[in-house]
Write a protein that holds these residues in place. Structure first.
Motif, PDB file in Angstrom:
ATOM      1  N   UNK A  17       0.841  -1.199   0.000  1.00 39.27           N
ATOM      2  CA  UNK A  17       0.000   0.000   0.000  1.00 39.27           C
ATOM      3  C   UNK A  17       0.876   1.248   0.000  1.00 39.27           C
ATOM      4  N   UNK A  18       0.398   2.294  -0.666  1.00 37.61           N
ATOM      5  CA  UNK A  18       1.097   3.578  -0.699  1.00 37.61           C
ATOM      6  C   UNK A  18       0.369   4.536   0.229  1.00 37.61           C
ATOM      7  N   UNK A  19       1.091   5.259   1.087  1.00 37.25           N
ATOM      8  CA  UNK A  19       0.426   6.172   2.029  1.00 37.25           C
ATOM      9  C   UNK A  19      -0.529   7.160   1.361  1.00 37.25           C
ATOM     10  N   UNK A  20      -0.209   7.639   0.188  1.00 39.97           N
ATOM     11  CA  UNK A  20      -1.072   8.612  -0.493  1.00 39.97           C
ATOM     12  C   UNK A  20      -2.400   8.000  -0.937  1.00 39.97           C
ATOM     13  N   UNK A  21      -2.455   6.674  -1.102  1.00 41.39           N
ATOM     14  CA  UNK A  21      -3.663   6.008  -1.595  1.00 41.39           C
ATOM     15  C   UNK A  21      -4.187   4.955  -0.623  1.00 41.39           C
ATOM     16  N   UNK A  22      -3.679   4.941   0.584  1.00 40.77           N
ATOM     17  CA  UNK A  22      -4.032   3.914   1.560  1.00 40.77           C
ATOM     18  C   UNK A  22      -5.534   3.727   1.635  1.00 40.77           C
ATOM     19  N   UNK A  23      -5.996   2.502   1.684  1.00 45.97           N
ATOM     20  CA  UNK A  23      -5.225   1.269   1.824  1.00 45.97           C
ATOM     21  C   UNK A  23      -4.762   0.685   0.488  1.00 45.97           C
ATOM     22  N   UNK A  24      -4.917   1.423  -0.599  1.00 47.70           N
ATOM     23  CA  UNK A  24      -4.551   0.928  -1.927  1.00 47.70           C
ATOM     24  C   UNK A  24      -3.107   1.285  -2.265  1.00 47.70           C
ATOM     25  N   UNK A  25      -2.603   0.701  -3.361  1.00 46.02           N
ATOM     26  CA  UNK A  25      -1.225   0.962  -3.778  1.00 46.02           C
ATOM     27  C   UNK A  25      -1.134   2.119  -4.762  1.00 46.02           C
ATOM     28  N   UNK A  26      -2.262   2.435  -5.417  1.00 45.14           N
ATOM     29  CA  UNK A  26      -2.235   3.459  -6.465  1.00 45.14           C
ATOM     30  C   UNK A  26      -3.635   4.026  -6.672  1.00 45.14           C
ATOM     31  N   UNK A  27      -3.688   5.126  -7.427  1.00 52.15           N
ATOM     32  CA  UNK A  27      -4.980   5.712  -7.786  1.00 52.15           C
ATOM     33  C   UNK A  27      -5.776   4.733  -8.650  1.00 52.15           C
ATOM     34  N   UNK A  28      -5.095   3.978  -9.491  1.00 47.44           N
ATOM     35  CA  UNK A  28      -5.785   3.025 -10.358  1.00 47.44           C
ATOM     36  C   UNK A  28      -6.541   1.978  -9.542  1.00 47.44           C
ATOM     37  N   UNK A  29      -5.900   1.403  -8.540  1.00 52.26           N
ATOM     38  CA  UNK A  29      -6.576   0.403  -7.707  1.00 52.26           C
ATOM     39  C   UNK A  29      -7.701   1.049  -6.898  1.00 52.26           C
TER      40      UNK A  29
END
Length: 57
Positions: A17-29
């Motif tokens: 996971x990416x902090x900027x998109x938590x709990x997702x890894x990216x904007x796409x997910x």
């Protein structure tokens, strides 16, 4: 025992996971998950809703 949010994998693709998109890894997910909710591919279990009840009528 559950992992802390920052260590859990992306719920869509299982990448970190990416902090900027938590709990997702990216904007796409994140956006794919939102689209699934909007198209009612994800639902929360519960009793059936009568016509008009969901809109507060």
């Amino acid at each position: 025992m559950s992992l802390p949010a920052e260590l859990r994998p992306c719920p869509r693709c299982r990448k970190a996971a990416a902090p900027a998109y938590a709990p997702f890894c990216s904007a796409a997910c994140r956006n794919r998950d939102l689209l699934d909710w909007l198209e009612e591919r994800h639902v929360i279990p519960g009793p059936p809703v009568e016509n008009g009840e969901a809109q507060g009528h």
